[in-house]
Design a protein around this motif. Structure first.
Motif, PDB file in Angstrom:
ATOM      1  N   THR A  77       9.801   8.735  -2.985  1.00 48.94           N
ATOM      2  CA  THR A  77       8.643   8.731  -2.069  1.00 48.94           C
ATOM      3  C   THR A  77       8.554  10.032  -1.269  1.00 48.94           C
ATOM      4  O   THR A  77       7.705  10.143  -0.385  1.00 48.94           O
ATOM      5  CB  THR A  77       8.732   7.547  -1.073  1.00 48.94           C
ATOM      6  N   GLU A 118      -0.120   5.685  -5.304  1.00 45.33           N
ATOM      7  CA  GLU A 118      -1.340   5.683  -4.487  1.00 45.33           C
ATOM      8  C   GLU A 118      -2.028   4.335  -4.676  1.00 45.33           C
ATOM      9  O   GLU A 118      -2.048   3.804  -5.788  1.00 45.33           O
ATOM     10  CB  GLU A 118      -2.283   6.801  -4.961  1.00 45.33           C
ATOM     11  N   GLY A 132      10.662  11.022   0.913  1.00 50.06           N
ATOM     12  CA  GLY A 132      10.965  10.628   2.288  1.00 50.06           C
ATOM     13  C   GLY A 132      12.310  11.159   2.735  1.00 50.06           C
ATOM     14  O   GLY A 132      12.854  12.124   2.166  1.00 50.06           O
ATOM     15  N   ASP A 147       4.291   0.095   4.106  1.00 49.92           N
ATOM     16  CA  ASP A 147       3.081  -0.643   4.483  1.00 49.92           C
ATOM     17  C   ASP A 147       2.901  -1.782   3.467  1.00 49.92           C
ATOM     18  O   ASP A 147       2.515  -1.542   2.321  1.00 49.92           O
ATOM     19  CB  ASP A 147       1.901   0.346   4.429  1.00 49.92           C
ATOM     20  N   ARG A 167      10.799   6.822   5.623  1.00 54.76           N
ATOM     21  CA  ARG A 167      11.615   7.614   6.557  1.00 54.76           C
ATOM     22  C   ARG A 167      12.304   6.699   7.545  1.00 54.76           C
ATOM     23  O   ARG A 167      11.664   5.799   8.092  1.00 54.76           O
ATOM     24  CB  ARG A 167      10.728   8.543   7.388  1.00 54.76           C
ATOM     25  N   GLY A 173       2.172   5.396  -1.305  1.00 55.58           N
ATOM     26  CA  GLY A 173       1.784   6.776  -1.047  1.00 55.58           C
ATOM     27  C   GLY A 173       2.285   7.320   0.282  1.00 55.58           C
ATOM     28  O   GLY A 173       1.915   8.414   0.681  1.00 55.58           O
ATOM     29  N   ARG A 174       3.130   6.541   0.964  1.00 59.83           N
ATOM     30  CA  ARG A 174       3.699   7.030   2.231  1.00 59.83           C
ATOM     31  C   ARG A 174       5.196   7.235   2.060  1.00 59.83           C
ATOM     32  O   ARG A 174       5.884   6.344   1.578  1.00 59.83           O
ATOM     33  CB  ARG A 174       3.506   5.987   3.337  1.00 59.83           C
ATOM     34  N   PRO A 175       5.711   8.387   2.479  1.00 58.35           N
ATOM     35  CA  PRO A 175       7.160   8.588   2.365  1.00 58.35           C
ATOM     36  C   PRO A 175       7.932   7.563   3.194  1.00 58.35           C
ATOM     37  O   PRO A 175       7.483   7.197   4.285  1.00 58.35           O
ATOM     38  CB  PRO A 175       7.381   9.989   2.941  1.00 58.35           C
ATOM     39  N   GLY A 195       9.067   2.328   7.441  1.00 62.51           N
ATOM     40  CA  GLY A 195       7.641   2.655   7.533  1.00 62.51           C
ATOM     41  C   GLY A 195       6.824   2.210   6.333  1.00 62.51           C
ATOM     42  O   GLY A 195       5.691   2.668   6.152  1.00 62.51           O
ATOM     43  N   ARG A 200       0.868  -1.175   0.000  1.00 63.35           N
ATOM     44  CA  ARG A 200       0.000   0.000   0.000  1.00 63.35           C
ATOM     45  C   ARG A 200       0.906   1.226   0.000  1.00 63.35           C
ATOM     46  O   ARG A 200       1.651   1.468   0.954  1.00 63.35           O
ATOM     47  CB  ARG A 200      -0.930  -0.031   1.219  1.00 63.35           C
ATOM     48  N   THR A 256       5.681   4.377  -3.939  1.00 67.18           N
ATOM     49  CA  THR A 256       5.418   5.764  -4.326  1.00 67.18           C
ATOM     50  C   THR A 256       3.961   5.921  -4.765  1.00 67.18           C
ATOM     51  O   THR A 256       3.364   6.983  -4.604  1.00 67.18           O
ATOM     52  CB  THR A 256       6.350   6.155  -5.511  1.00 67.18           C
TER      53      THR A 256
END
Ligand code: UD1
Length: 454
Positions: free
Chosen positions: A267, A421, A269, A449, A30, A26-28, A447, A24, A419
């Motif tokens: 991403t 969505e 990040g 997912d 880090r 869309g989250r940077p 981090g 899943r 990267t």
């Protein structure tokens, strides 16, 4: 936990073969990852241990499947490989080295080209060597003509058999004058590993001078070899009759470091790559800067982030000190998020843009031009391999179902999915364990997912 048993012990969570991830995105990304010894040095230094009369210790060995392949190849040749005196180290004892059967070599080699590099050491040790499956697609896809030509110059005879090739040199090998048609990394290593114990002087022209080759030279010097390099890609090797074992900490993996750097850019990040060093990454860092990325060089690693809006760049892959071909695939994922048209020109390999099909499926705007771009003369002469990709961005990426093709392309697909969505299903991610240690653990630490679903 025993080094190299990690993959099995973690139930394949760090990349057995053929796994599937549900990602899943869309989250940077880090956080912090550590890179260990370079795959492209470690595997060769392990082969070099065959040349010593006493055991060798190699440090910072990554827990990747390419290392496991070389370990079993050494073991079928009678080398005892054990954990060393600190975590991540290996002790390699060649005192009982012996010939192996072609079938055994074949069974352990998998898709690896490493058996080619056993030729010189085995010719010195045993007077003969086998390479399986030369005519098959595994080795045939990537030619070994430079390797065989060099070995013939050292005095080896090469016999093609239906199941592979047999090399022999019962009277020993002698130093040679070799001019490589192209500064091939593998062929340069072949010459080094063969010349160090050949009788007399070897002069190698048009040699590859990648940092991993310089580190292999350092390993060989520790073993007792006499190797000097001169301007313009010339390496001189004065053969010696005996070599001993080495104790060596491998150079860091600049390819893995560059991959995580591109993941931070793609991403949006912030990734601290522990163990990354500036010197070996100068060319890459220049491109990060040109693309608008940010980096902070610290004592123990480099912090990468997206400085602001990403800008387009023109990059041409090349031999060292140029922009390495292994860096282009992860970078292209980041370039899908840059504002404008970027050009990546691949001059080292053919067929290294196949992975872009999946990115296009995810929404990227990438056109591959099969004949490359016209340009002025080059230091390394052009061969008929060029291809250029034009990446126009920024394009939002969306989740898709994709199957990874190879190591760097596969890494890039996972980063593209992170990267994008929405959810992606990425098949065959196990191949990534060939070159990225504890890949899933690192993604988790950053981090990401995702679930392993098959
Ligand atoms: C090594 C690296 C790889 C990197 C590449 C180029 C390892 C394990 N792999 O691969 O990550 O991308 O260097 O930096 O270290 N060629 C021939 N005939 C030969 C040998 C090579 O035509 O006998 C051609 C190849 O097809 C390719 C080019 O030369 O187009 C470069 O290959 P080479 O430098 O040998 O790459 P590898 O050593 O296989």
């Amino acid at each position: 936990m025993t080094l190299l048993n990690d993959i099995a012990a973690t139930g394949g969570r760090n990349g057995g073969s053929g796994e599937t991830l549900a990602i899943r995105g869309g989250r940077p990304l880090r956080g912090r990852v550590e890179v260990k010894g370079a795959k492209n040095l470690v595997t060769k230094a392990m082969v070099a241990a065959l040349l010593g009369e006493s055991p060798s210790i190699l440090r910072d060995v990554p827990d990747i499947s390419d290392v496991a392949v070389v370990r079993s190849l050494l073991e079928v040749h009678g080398v005892r490989v054990e954990d060393g005196d600190e975590p991540g180290s290996l002790r390699l004892d060649p005192s009982d080295a012996e010939s192996a059967h072609m079938e055994e070599i074949d069974a352990h080699a998998g898709a690896s080209r490493i058996p080619i590099l056993f030729c010189g050491p085995l010719l010195h040790l045993l007077g003969e060597a086998f390479i399986p499956d030369l005519g098959g697609c595994r080795i045939g896809d990537r030619p070994i003509d430079f390797h065989l030509d060099a070995l013939r110059k050292f005095g080896a005879s090469v016999e093609k058999l239906p199941s592979g090739i047999r090399l022999s040199a019962p009277g020993g090998l002698v130093g040679a004058n070799i001019h490589l048609p192209y500064p091939s990394v593998g062929a340069t290593e072949q010459v080094l590993l063969t010349a160090v114990r050949a009788e007399g002087v070897t002069e190698l022209r048009n040699a590859a001078i990648e940092p991993e080759i310089m580190d292999l030279i350092a390993v060989l010097q520790k073993m007792g070899a006499i190797i000097s390099y001169e301007p313009n890609r010339v390496i001189l090797i004065e053969g010696v009759s005996k070599l001993r074992g080495y104790d060596h900490r491998a150079i860091f993996d600049r390819n893995e470091a560059a991959s995580w750097a591109s993941a931070a850019l793609a991403t949006d990040g912030e990734i601290f790559v522990g163990g990354a060093k500036q010197q070996e990454m100068l060319t890459f860092l220049n491109i990060v800067r040109k693309v608008g990325g940010d980096f902070d060089i610290r004592e123990d690693g480099i912090l990468f982030s997206r400085g602001g809006t990403l800008r387009p760049v023109t990059v041409e892959t090349d031999v060292h000190p140029g922009f390495m071909t292994d860096w282009q695939q992860p970078l292209i994922v980041a370039l899908t998020q840059a504002r404008g048209a970027s050009i990546v020109h691949e001059t080292v390999y053919e067929n290294r843009f196949g992975f872009t099909d999946a990115l296009v499926k995810m929404g990227a705007n990438i056109t591959v031009h099969p004949h490359g771009l016209q340009d002025g003369p080059r230091r390394v002469p052009r061969r008929n391999l060029e291809q250029a990709a034009v990446i126009t961005g920024p394009t939002p990426l969306r989740g898709a179902e994709i199957t990874v093709p190879d190591l760097r392309g596969g890494y890039s697909h996972v980063i593209a999915a992170l990267t994008a969505e929405g959810q992606s299903t990425v098949h065959n991610v196990g191949i990534i364990s060939r070159g990225y240690e504890k890949f899933f653990d690192k993604l988790t630490a950053l981090g990401a997912d995702f679930d392993v679903v098959g």
